[in-house]
Write an enzyme that holds these catalytic residues in place. Sequence first.
Site, PDB file in Angstrom:
ATOM      1  N   ASP A 223     -12.233  -6.394  32.414  1.00 32.03           N
ATOM      2  CA  ASP A 223     -11.739  -7.095  31.471  1.00 32.03           C
ATOM      3  C   ASP A 223     -10.690  -5.815  30.599  1.00 32.03           C
ATOM      4  OD1 ASP A 223     -11.574  -9.887  29.868  1.00 32.03           O
ATOM      5  OD2 ASP A 223     -12.197  -8.190  28.331  1.00 32.03           O
TER       6      ASP A 223
ATOM      7  N   GLU B  28      -7.655  -6.020  34.663  1.00 37.90           N
ATOM      8  CA  GLU B  28      -6.692  -7.037  33.865  1.00 37.90           C
ATOM      9  C   GLU B  28      -5.819  -6.057  33.061  1.00 37.90           C
ATOM     10  OE1 GLU B  28      -6.997 -10.330  30.400  1.00 37.90           O
ATOM     11  OE2 GLU B  28      -8.221  -8.788  30.092  1.00 37.90           O
TER      12      GLU B  28
ATOM     13  N   HIS C 116      -7.367 -18.034  33.031  1.00 37.44           N
ATOM     14  CA  HIS C 116      -7.930 -18.781  31.763  1.00 37.44           C
ATOM     15  C   HIS C 116      -7.229 -18.154  30.419  1.00 37.44           C
ATOM     16  CE1 HIS C 116      -9.668 -14.672  32.108  1.00 37.44           C
ATOM     17  NE2 HIS C 116     -10.248 -15.069  30.840  1.00 37.44           N
ATOM     18  N   ASP C 117      -6.294 -17.410  30.437  1.00 43.78           N
ATOM     19  CA  ASP C 117      -5.894 -17.208  28.856  1.00 43.78           C
ATOM     20  C   ASP C 117      -4.438 -17.501  28.759  1.00 43.78           C
ATOM     21  OD1 ASP C 117      -8.072 -15.570  28.388  1.00 43.78           O
ATOM     22  OD2 ASP C 117      -7.205 -13.881  29.655  1.00 43.78           O
TER      23      ASP C 117
HETATM   24  C1  GLC Z   1      -9.592 -10.893  28.230  1.00 42.66           C
HETATM   25  C2  GLC Z   1     -10.153 -12.138  28.744  1.00 42.66           C
HETATM   26  C3  GLC Z   1      -9.987 -12.860  27.607  1.00 42.66           C
HETATM   27  C4  GLC Z   1     -10.944 -12.639  26.615  1.00 42.66           C
HETATM   28  C5  GLC Z   1     -10.410 -11.201  26.131  1.00 42.66           C
HETATM   29  C6  GLC Z   1     -11.436 -10.314  25.140  1.00 42.66           C
HETATM   30  O1  GLC Z   1      -8.185 -10.913  28.020  1.00 42.66           O
HETATM   31  O2  GLC Z   1      -9.496 -12.539  29.835  1.00 42.66           O
HETATM   32  O3  GLC Z   1     -10.379 -14.494  27.919  1.00 42.66           O
HETATM   33  O4  GLC Z   1     -10.818 -13.347  25.235  1.00 42.66           O
HETATM   34  O5  GLC Z   1     -10.312 -10.283  27.326  1.00 42.66           O
HETATM   35  O6  GLC Z   1     -12.606 -10.195  25.879  1.00 42.66           O
END
Ligand code: GLC
Length: 522
Positions: free
Chosen positions: A194, A257, A318-319
Amino acid sequence: MSGILYQIYPRSFQDSDGDGVGDLRGVIQRLPYLVELGVNALWLSPIFPSPMEDFGYDISDYTGIDPLFGTFADFDALIAAAHECGLKVILDLVPNHTSDQHPWFIESRSSKTNPKRDWYIWRDPSGEGGPPNNWLSEFGGSSWEFDAQTGQYYYHAFLRSQPDLNWRNPAVRRAMHDAMRFWLRRGVDGFRVDVMWHLIKDEHLRDNPPNPDFVQGQQPYQQLIPLYSTDRPEVHGVVAELRQAIEEFDNRVLIGEIYLPPQKLVAYYGRDLGGAQLPFNFALISTPWNARAVAKLIDDYEAALPPGAWPNWVLGNHDRQRIASRVDGDQARVAAMLLLTLRGTPTLYYGDEIGMPQVDVQPDQVRDPWEKNLPGLGVGRDGCRTPMQWDSTPQAGFSTGALWLPLSPNSALENVATERQDPASILSLYQALIRLRRARPELALGTYKPVSAADDLLMFEREHHDRRALVALNFGQEPVSYETNRLRGRIVLSTFMDRRDEVVDGRLALRGSEGLVVEPLG
Ligand code: GLC
Ligand code: MG
């Protein structure tokens, strides 16, 4: 990593116990579907104990399973069953921040002298008594939260209930590496990390500069350029160490990510490729949907890749808004063909393969904390996290209980059961594309060569040894054609699932919003 990844948002894939929230037993039930689809690995968004303020991205124990999702027995059963049918399992690692309910943070905030104080980022108020600097939270407001008990602020890049860990502290690094080993020993095949580009912050916590391109109506986070709070040079050392932990085991993968432009993104492959094997390439999500822009993006990305680095492509997660709602109608099929014929590991987001749309979630049904913090700016992520549509029954085969998020109103028509019966459905197309990619090394491994990007038509060629495939994608609604006397071939797949084996000689004609894979002859 020439396989195909499939992201599961566990809350919304399959509920096995009727509480309206998906769980691990549910995922086990649906493994045959993933096998039928033909993907090679599944990535599960977080399943660890969490107060669920950010639906699992706020972890209170890195080495447990949240009871909402199941037990260790369920988890072990999932790993065994997945491996049994040839699927790898990738977990979500959230090392940037914990929940404020994590015992580490509870200790850390208890006093300035607590041994865990330095596990998080604590600072005195600035000279004038406010936050230590101007940094903003991605989820709105200052990223500093004042703690009255000890008179200091702590830093949180996201919710105030998600305090950032201090990755300058070697004890934090060790603890996270141990958590990774815990899962790797249990049979996990890798991690998606993440917010990798957030992991380490400027040592001097310098103020971020204002963003000259900011316009009213954008989210407040965009007011500043996150120059000192993200993508610091030191992050690459941190990533290299994560990779080393992975390398203690055979055949595991480290995915990052990272939301950065291609030039900066590719630095995350690390020196001598000792960083992330797959720094997620999200560029297709934000690039305008037309042939020229997409062609340029592919060229820029391919050109930026360090020697030997293996590319990857993502259409949704999912974002972000779902692809079926970002483009019109049949373009979602063109997008599928693009994703599955480009050079590099494709990641599918659950439900995109059946054309699930972004669902309109009414204000009283909002669950996403980001939307709750900043209503009306369109930041809400609930619409791309709705329950998977398995069949035409009222609960879509997802659950027997009250659903945590509403179903898409189209679920009675667009679902796995219905589309499986329809040889022309988008699901059948995804399956055909995946089969093609698995059967043809030129698609899975071959080189990428741009052929043309004029008007609405994007064409490229993939080649591996003496095998070639030509991909032609019409990004427009009108028919287009491409003429060259050098072209002789046979259509292997149309996004409309017809025209198979049609011979092409000198002229390739595409209907509006059609994509074709052509096998050149001679
Ligand atoms: C990443 C995740 C997201 C989350 C964020 C904070 O971007 O994909 O869903 O809210 O991190 O952890
Ligand atoms: Mg459940």
